[in-house]
Scaffold this motif. Structure first.
Motif, PDB file in Angstrom:
ATOM      1  N   SER A   7     -15.354  70.333  29.519  1.00  9.37           N
ATOM      2  CA  SER A   7     -15.922  69.024  29.841  1.00  9.37           C
ATOM      3  C   SER A   7     -16.467  68.414  28.560  1.00  9.37           C
ATOM      4  CB  SER A   7     -17.052  69.160  30.871  1.00  9.37           C
ATOM      5  OG  SER A   7     -17.497  67.881  31.296  1.00  9.37           O
ATOM      6  N   ASP A   8     -16.544  67.085  28.538  1.00  9.93           N
ATOM      7  CA  ASP A   8     -17.196  66.385  27.429  1.00  9.93           C
ATOM      8  C   ASP A   8     -16.639  66.839  26.076  1.00  9.93           C
ATOM      9  OD1 ASP A   8     -19.802  64.880  28.712  1.00  9.93           O
ATOM     10  OD2 ASP A   8     -19.236  66.679  29.826  1.00  9.93           O
ATOM     11  N   THR A   9     -15.327  66.751  25.980  1.00 10.18           N
ATOM     12  CA  THR A   9     -14.684  67.080  24.703  1.00 10.18           C
ATOM     13  C   THR A   9     -14.663  65.887  23.742  1.00 10.18           C
ATOM     14  OG1 THR A   9     -12.544  66.683  25.787  1.00 10.18           O
ATOM     15  CG2 THR A   9     -13.285  68.967  25.614  1.00 10.18           C
ATOM     16  N   HIS A  10     -14.805  64.668  24.252  1.00 11.01           N
ATOM     17  CA  HIS A  10     -15.061  63.479  23.429  1.00 11.01           C
ATOM     18  C   HIS A  10     -14.126  63.348  22.226  1.00 11.01           C
ATOM     19  CE1 HIS A  10     -18.641  62.129  25.588  1.00 11.01           C
ATOM     20  NE2 HIS A  10     -19.043  63.406  25.628  1.00 11.01           N
ATOM     21  N   SER A  11     -12.828  63.415  22.483  1.00 14.86           N
ATOM     22  CA  SER A  11     -11.807  63.245  21.441  1.00 14.86           C
ATOM     23  C   SER A  11     -11.834  64.351  20.383  1.00 14.86           C
ATOM     24  CB  SER A  11     -11.947  61.877  20.732  1.00 14.86           C
ATOM     25  OG  SER A  11     -11.725  60.824  21.640  1.00 14.86           O
ATOM     26  N   SER A  37     -13.700  68.320  33.336  1.00 17.92           N
ATOM     27  CA  SER A  37     -14.532  67.486  34.210  1.00 17.92           C
ATOM     28  C   SER A  37     -15.039  66.203  33.541  1.00 17.92           C
ATOM     29  CB  SER A  37     -15.712  68.291  34.775  1.00 17.92           C
ATOM     30  OG  SER A  37     -16.567  68.746  33.766  1.00 17.92           O
ATOM     31  N   GLY A  38     -14.218  65.625  32.667  1.00 22.02           N
ATOM     32  CA  GLY A  38     -14.469  64.260  32.224  1.00 22.02           C
ATOM     33  C   GLY A  38     -15.064  64.106  30.832  1.00 22.02           C
ATOM     34  N   ASP A  39     -15.096  62.849  30.361  1.00 18.72           N
ATOM     35  CA  ASP A  39     -15.375  62.501  28.970  1.00 18.72           C
ATOM     36  C   ASP A  39     -14.373  63.189  28.059  1.00 18.72           C
ATOM     37  OD1 ASP A  39     -17.329  60.719  29.614  1.00 18.72           O
ATOM     38  OD2 ASP A  39     -18.997  61.853  28.767  1.00 18.72           O
ATOM     39  N   ILE A  40     -13.115  62.900  28.344  1.00 15.63           N
ATOM     40  CA  ILE A  40     -12.008  63.366  27.516  1.00 15.63           C
ATOM     41  C   ILE A  40     -12.060  62.656  26.166  1.00 15.63           C
ATOM     42  CG2 ILE A  40      -9.488  63.495  27.383  1.00 15.63           C
ATOM     43  CD1 ILE A  40      -9.624  63.087  30.537  1.00 15.63           C
ATOM     44  N   SER A  41     -12.425  61.386  26.188  1.00 11.65           N
ATOM     45  CA  SER A  41     -12.409  60.540  24.990  1.00 11.65           C
ATOM     46  C   SER A  41     -13.834  60.227  24.545  1.00 11.65           C
ATOM     47  CB  SER A  41     -11.664  59.237  25.295  1.00 11.65           C
ATOM     48  OG  SER A  41     -12.363  58.508  26.299  1.00 11.65           O
ATOM     49  N   ASP A  47      -5.343  54.950  23.579  1.00 15.41           N
ATOM     50  CA  ASP A  47      -4.861  55.768  22.456  1.00 15.41           C
ATOM     51  C   ASP A  47      -5.628  57.083  22.368  1.00 15.41           C
ATOM     52  OD1 ASP A  47      -2.985  53.895  21.788  1.00 15.41           O
ATOM     53  OD2 ASP A  47      -4.073  53.086  20.065  1.00 15.41           O
ATOM     54  N   GLN A  48      -6.932  57.019  22.503  1.00 13.03           N
ATOM     55  CA  GLN A  48      -7.720  58.250  22.452  1.00 13.03           C
ATOM     56  C   GLN A  48      -7.350  59.192  23.584  1.00 13.03           C
ATOM     57  OE1 GLN A  48     -11.908  57.329  22.372  1.00 13.03           O
ATOM     58  NE2 GLN A  48     -11.919  57.090  20.156  1.00 13.03           N
ATOM     59  N   GLY A  69     -14.703  60.527  32.969  1.00 12.89           N
ATOM     60  CA  GLY A  69     -16.143  60.557  32.758  1.00 12.89           C
ATOM     61  C   GLY A  69     -16.632  59.193  32.328  1.00 12.89           C
ATOM     62  N   ASN A  70     -17.914  59.078  32.072  1.00 14.67           N
ATOM     63  CA  ASN A  70     -18.485  57.759  31.795  1.00 14.67           C
ATOM     64  C   ASN A  70     -18.004  57.156  30.475  1.00 14.67           C
ATOM     65  OD1 ASN A  70     -20.430  59.986  30.952  1.00 14.67           O
ATOM     66  ND2 ASN A  70     -21.291  58.266  29.818  1.00 14.67           N
ATOM     67  N   HIS A  71     -17.423  57.959  29.588  1.00 13.11           N
ATOM     68  CA  HIS A  71     -16.845  57.422  28.350  1.00 13.11           C
ATOM     69  C   HIS A  71     -15.389  56.973  28.527  1.00 13.11           C
ATOM     70  CE1 HIS A  71     -19.725  58.403  24.960  1.00 13.11           C
ATOM     71  NE2 HIS A  71     -20.303  58.977  26.004  1.00 13.11           N
ATOM     72  N   ASP A  72     -14.771  57.355  29.604  1.00 16.39           N
ATOM     73  CA  ASP A  72     -13.320  57.164  29.755  1.00 16.39           C
ATOM     74  C   ASP A  72     -12.993  55.831  30.438  1.00 16.39           C
ATOM     75  OD1 ASP A  72     -12.847  59.687  28.601  1.00 16.39           O
ATOM     76  OD2 ASP A  72     -13.154  60.676  30.535  1.00 16.39           O
TER      77      ASP A  72
END
Length: 246
Positions: A7-11, A37-41, A47-48, A69-72
């Motif tokens: 989760s929360d890998t954020h790019s 579980s989200g915040d892939i980017s 693109d991300q 997730g909330n960043h996606d």
């Protein structure tokens, strides 16, 4: 059955993977499927997301299940700007249609859940990206009736529940550095907690609150905050892998 949870890998999924030991990398590759579980980017652009999903598909050959997730932002087809910050964010992002998103996931062999379920090897898995309202991020809903519309969709026979955010009081503790004035330290959703106590999934996987990464068992449910980056957005540790049904 071995399941790898992220989760929360954020790019930074490649950086996270490279931070693991050789043995941990080997163990992750031997899992039967992967759950994210989200915040892939980090900024939510197509693109991300495409870069991260492509890397995931090339390096993890098992079945893969993800939620947003909330960043996606690209994945949130219903997002609307409500604040000045939100309007600026909206003007600089391209949002995907449902077809765009389905095509993106299918192209990378990803099972994508958005208030929906999938059955894998007889295991019923439900995923939802929704989190309580916070500054116009993606998939935000107001606490109370707005968010209950989503939690009420969770079926009573779910085995594994995936949400982006935590339930109230379980692996949801903000560090003092991240608390705003007057904000409670436990920021999870109390309505989600009530639904979990009713449904009693065997496993609940989430992230969102990086500094509360860990595992906890209560009343027949095993909770996993699978945040892969810590409070400082650096890799948080070895992969979280659990055996289901053993």
């Amino acid at each position: 059955m071995k399941i790898l949870v992220l989760s929360d890998t954020h790019s930074r999924i490649k950086d996270i993977f490279n931070s693991w030991s050789v043995e941990d990398k080997k163990k992750s590759m031997e899992c039967d499927f992967l759950i994210h579980s989200g915040d892939i980017s980090s900024h939510g652009t197509r693109d991300q997301l495409e870069n991260e999903l492509s890397w995931m598909n090339d390096n993890f050959k098992m079945d893969k299940i993800v939620i947003g997730g909330n960043h996606d932002f690209y994945l949130d087809t219903n997002w609307k700007p409500y604040t000045p910050v939100g309007r600026r964010r909206f003007s600089s992002k391209k949002f995907g249609t449902k077809k765009d998103i389905n095509d993106l996931m299918n192209d990378h062999n990803i099972s994508y859940l958005n208030d929906s379920f999938i059955i894998k090897d007889g295991i019923k898995i439900w995923g939802s990206p929704i989190t309580p309202w916070f500054h116009d991020w993606a998939f935000n809903r107001n606490r109370g009736g707005d968010i209950d519309k989503h939690w009420n969709m969770i079926p009573n026979d779910v085995d594994i529940l995936i949400t982006h955010g935590p339930p109230r009081g379980i692996l949801d503790l903000l560090s003092i550095n991240n608390r705003r004035d007057g904000e409670l330290p436990n920021v999870g959703c109390d309505h989600l907690l009530s639904k979990i106590q009713e449904v009693k999934p065997k496993i609940h996987i989430f992230g969102h609150i990086h500094e509360s990464r860990g595992m906890f068992e209560s009343d027949g449910t095993f909770f996993i905050n699978a945040s892969s980056l810590g409070e400082n957005y650096e890799p948080a540790g070895p992969p979280i892998i659990f055996n289901y049904g053993n």
